[in-house]
Design a protein around this motif. Structure first.
Motif, mmCIF file in Angstrom:
data_model
loop_
_atom_site.group_PDB
_atom_site.id
_atom_site.type_symbol
_atom_site.label_atom_id
_atom_site.label_comp_id
_atom_site.label_asym_id
_atom_site.label_seq_id
_atom_site.Cartn_x
_atom_site.Cartn_y
_atom_site.Cartn_z
ATOM 1 N N GLU A 1 -12.790 36.318 27.266
ATOM 2 C CA GLU A 1 -13.029 37.124 28.467
ATOM 3 C C GLU A 1 -14.410 37.780 28.454
ATOM 4 N N GLU B 1 -10.518 41.598 31.148
ATOM 5 C CA GLU B 1 -9.562 40.692 31.798
ATOM 6 C C GLU B 1 -9.676 40.853 33.312
ATOM 7 N N SER C 1 -3.914 35.103 28.232
ATOM 8 C CA SER C 1 -4.062 36.143 29.241
ATOM 9 C C SER C 1 -4.134 35.512 30.617
#
Ligand code: HEM
Ligand code: SF4
Ligand code: SF4
Lengths: 330, 539
Positions: B413, B373, A71
């Motif tokens: 995250e 995120e 990510s």
């Protein structure tokens, strides 16, 4: 009970070849016709099976992610356990196929007397599975010596490594020992572990008994009854060059061995042994987890009924007005 | 249901019974507490689903259509053609048993048919008999079973006893995913009207009102305003989040429980504080007012039907991209299904943080970003100031929810965010977190009251791990990024480890966030005194 059924089937097979090749002496049938038929069934069967699988599409990209996704740049992602591209998937698959990566994770769970669940890693199955499959592969490759002239370097090299422990004459192959030990372990756990016995079907025992039958007859021939290797090669070369000859000097044990091998080949495409091909097509493993980056297309994406905004606005019109929520239509 | 004591529930034997698994039999009457009530006829009628009626699994007669068997065969045949996963998973299992003790429902109940391999065999045995050559000839010897009413009843019992958590698929050497088998088995059962109300009511609600809970737009607005009033009291800041605002930059979608019930509402308050602080140009939607998608527990078509609203609303409002809140199965759908089903989202732009300028390239196609995120990026870029001591009351651990862990891989995250906003963070044992995490016991529509015994059993492995860190480190808060977790874990904790509470990650963010213009906070978002260090070291 289910194990006995399977054992009985293997015993019947043994009886058939004993009577046929040994007593009645149908050598051409068991040495030529059956192997040809078996290989034919194997090839057609496996192609049919893989084509059937491949014809069903993969509508969704559903990898099972076993590590950190990719990510943000500064978070290291786990490319092997959660691959984000084809190269990652290739490596993940290689680990699965060559080293049985997922099986390596195996744990055993216990509920302690104090009612705590404890998980211990349990790699026995993984070790036995690797030992069996790799020795099977090595033995398979070593057999190419019978079918190829000249014998490829790879085969002689394998033989020298495999026969590293020159304990006896003829040279004892490590793979022979390993495959027998591993198969006996796999059978033993199926019989002794109660959970496993509960889930096992006759077919599960049959595969193991059949493989044991192949391995045991092979080992007996090599180390005990001593088959005539030159004659065996003559038969094998005849088969692959499509000019089959049936040598007179090979005895019944040899026919028993190739009969079991033939049954294995013919049985393969219609059984759980197709896991060999299935593992490559498993959508939880062979797809990259790049779902949000690249769109996956479903060939049969259906039209579905939906409740549109316009309908919704109409349904709740007065309430929307009362609440002061902006409308599309006044 | 008469509640059983812990000692009663813990009499678990992993040794299977003598009786052969191939003899189907489920005594529904005796097993109350471990199955869910069937869908009310009105919900099926509203949705246009087959065979709406009033019935109970405890009845002898399930009022199936006369040709139920043909319907299921036909549906099966169709799905074998549509899903390679189904074919490959049915054909390749070698019954190695690696998955057997990986399912929390087996670990909590000892019922052998809760071993993933046997759960799948319930379907596989029928497949073998009627769809494979060997099975057609050899029948039972090849492991085939006839599809009898008893077998169907077993399907109902066990496929509504799997939370589609995919833990088994992590351990299977071929990646066989029993969740996929369960999803398709449920599709088949839907064809003849075998569904559960805890799934179908939310589905019907969601289609009609926009969210699972059936909250209508004016109530949606009321709820949000109520939470803003609370925030004003705690922080002194008046927040007024836009609803259905055209031209906002970002559409923000959360699971409906976040604006409805404790403790989800505290997470929602955390989101609002964060957005206020960074001046985000966003809007909520009363139409796309559900992030979750109980279609996932119904059928693939239903997933698509419910999920339609997100992109449609983003388009109508003219936003640039979509941000999603903390929810587990919501993210499985968004990550693995949404773009394929409802995309391409070519009318949106690749998400870009208006604060840090970070372009979230990994969402280039779906255009939908996870709030963890988003927040991680803000923190990493130093855009947020925290006072973690405001969370000192808590010793925190993190429960990876099944779907984000195994259907996405968002592991670091939330941990990064948590470690930035609290001082005391402890991990549970390795075999119980990340990709090996256990289910809360109530996912996939099983989090209802009538199924309580099975929920408590299925939640046992999770509770056990929490108990471990509770005793070892004094952990008293179990955080998660899932709305179903926030609804089911409190019950689970109350039963097994009552000293431990449950919260979302952004609740702690909201607590710790130092905001411009706020007053000295009298309490945290729950209205409890802030940063009680004594309390934390006491436990
Ligand atoms: C790409 C090739 C293959 C891969 C990756 C593979 C992988 C595996 C794995 C991971 C298992 C589970 C562990 C175990 O139970 O041993 C297994 C089981 C098994 N494999 Fe394979 N395999 C392959 C080819 C074959 C072939 C060619 C055969 C036989 C001719 C075979 C026979 C078996 C049998 C009989 C079992 C079940 C063992 C038991 O009953 O416990 N496999 N395989
Ligand atoms: S781990 Fe996979 S192959 Fe082994 S029994 Fe379970 S589903 Fe079958
Ligand atoms: S998906 Fe989860 S709940 Fe279902 S069988 Fe597998 S481990 Fe059990």
């Amino acid at each position: 009970m289910r194990a006995l059924t399977a054992l009985l089937v293997v015993a019947v097979l043994l009886g058939v070849v004993w009577l046929g090749a040994g007593v009645a002496g149908w050598h051409a049938f068991f040495g030529v016709a059956v192997p040809y038929a078996a290989v034919l069934i194997f090839l057609i069967g496996i192609v049919w099976r893989v084509v059937t699988w491949a014809r069903s599409p993969v509508p969704f990209r559903i990898p099972t992610t076993c590590g950190q996704q990719r990510s943000l740049d500064w978070i290291p992602s786990s490319t092997l356990e959660n691959p984000h591209d084809g190269w990652g998937v290739t490596r993940r698959m290689a680990l699965e196929v060559l080293l049985f990566r997922s099986l390596f994770r195996n744990t055993r769970t216990e509920l302690t007397p104090t009612k705590r669940l404890v998980y211990e890693s349990d790699r026995y199955l993984w070790v036995a599975a690797l030992a069996f499959h790799w020795s099977f592969l090595v033995i398979f490759l070593r057999h190419l010596r019978f079918f190829l002239q000249p014998v490829p370097q790879l085969v002689t090299f394998l033989e020298s490594v495999d026969g590293f422990f020159q304990l006896a004459v003829p040279t004892l192959f490590l793979s022979d020992v390993l495959i027998l030990a591993a198969l006996l372990y796999l059978l033993g756990r199926r019989l002794l572990n109660r959970q496993l016995r509960y889930i096992s079907l006759p077919a599960d025992y049959f595969a193991l008994f059949l493989l044991l039958a192949v391995a045991i007859t092979g080992v007996l021939m090599r180390y005990v009854t001593k088959v005539d290797l030159v004659a065996a090669k003559e038969l094998a070369m005849g088969l692959v060059t499509f000019s089959p000859k049936v040598p007179t000097v090979i005895g019944t044990p040899f026919y028993i061995h190739i009969f079991f091998v033939s049954v294995l080949f013919a049985y393969f495409p219609f059984s759980k042994l197709t896991h060999m091909a299935g593992i490559f097509l498993s959508p939880t493993r062979n797809l990259a987890n790049n779902n949000r980056k690249r769109r996956h297309v479903n060939p049969w994406n259906p039209e579905v009924e939906v409740h549109t905004y316009a309908q919704w606005e109409e349904d709740f019109h007065d309430k929307l007005v009362a609440a002061g929520i902006p409308l599309d239509k006044e | 249901m008469a509640e059983k004591t812990q000692q009663e529930l813990l009499q678990i034997r992993y040794t299977p019974p003598r009786r052969d698994w191939m003899d189907p039999s489920v005594d529904f009457e005796a097993r109350r507490g471990s199955w869910s009530y069937p869908a009310a006829g009105k919900n099926l009628t509203y949705l246009g689903f087959p065979n709406p009626r009033e019935w109970s699994p405890a009845d002898e007669d399930w009022k199936l259509p006369d040709n139920w068997r043909e319907i299921i065969y036909e549906g099966f045949r169709e799905r074998l053609k549509k899903f390679r996963s189904l074919r490959v998973f049915l054909d390749t299992c070698v019954r190695c048993g690696a998955c057997a003790d990986k399912c929390q429902f087996f670990l909590g109940s000892g019922d052998p048919k809760n071993m993933p391999v046997l759960r799948a065999e319930l379907l596989r045995s029928v497949y073998r008999r009627d769809f494979t050559t060997a099975g057609k000839i050899l029948g039972g010897l090849a492991g085939g079973r006839e599809l009898t009413p008893e077998v169907l009843k077993e399907w109902y019992y066990y496929f509504y006893q799997c939370t589609e958590c995919r833990r088994c698929s992590v351990f299977c050497p071929y990646g066989i995913d029993t969740a996929e088998i369960t999803m398709i088995a449920r599709e088949l059962m839907n064809l003849v009207g075998l569904n559960i109300n805890w799934v179908m009511e939310p589905v019907a609600n969601c289609d009609r009102t926009g969210n699972h809970l059936g909250i209508q737009p004016h109530t949606f607005k009321d709820n949000v305003e109520f939470l803003c009033d609370e925030l004003a009291e705690i922080t002194g800041l008046r927040i007024d989040p836009p609803i259905n605002k055209k031209g906002a930059e970002i559409l923000f979608i959360v699971p409906s429980a976040d604006y409805f019930a404790d403790p989800g509402i505290f997470t929602f308050m955390g989101y609002l504080l964060l957005f206020e602080h960074i001046g985000l140009d966003y809007t909520l939607s009363a139409y796309a007012s559900e992030g979750g998608n109980f279609g996932l527990f119904t059928s693939h078509d239903t997933i698509k039907r419910l999920n339609y609203k997100m992109y449609a609303e983003a388009k109508r409002l003219g936003v640039k991209w979509i941000l999603g809140g903390e929810c587990g199965h919501m993210w499985r759908v968004i990550h693995q299904y949404m773009d394929t089903m409802n995309g391409p989202a070519d009318f949106l732009e690749v998400p870009k943080s208006p604060v840090t300028g970070t372009v979230f390239d990994h969402t280039a196609s779906t255009k939908m970003l996870h709030i963890c995120e988003f927040t991680s990026d803000l923190i990493k870029n130093g855009r947020l100031k925290f006072d973690p001591s405001r969370n000192d009351r808590y010793r925190v651990t993190f429960h990876d929810s099944c779907n984000p862990a195994r259907g996405m891989g968002i592991l670091e995250e939330p941990r990064y965010v948590l470690k930035s906003v609290c001082n005391h963070f402890y991990e549970m044992p390795d075999n119980t977190i990340r990709e090996q995490t256990f289910c809360c016991g109530g996912g996939a529509g099983l989090g209802n009251d009538e199924n309580m015994e099975m929920r408590l059993r299925g939640g046992l492995p999770r509770a056990n791990a929490v108990q471990y860190v509770h005793e070892k480190y004094g952990v008293n808060l179990l955080t998660c990024i899932c709305a179903i977790d926030r609804a089911t874990l409190p019950t689970l904790m109350d039963y097994w480890v009552p000293e431990v509470g449950v919260s979302g990650v952004h609740e702690l963010v909201g607590n710790a966030l130092i905001m411009e213009g706020e007053n000295e906070r009298p309490t945290d978002l729950r209205g409890e005194p802030i940063g009680d260090k004594e309390a934390a070291s006491d436990v």
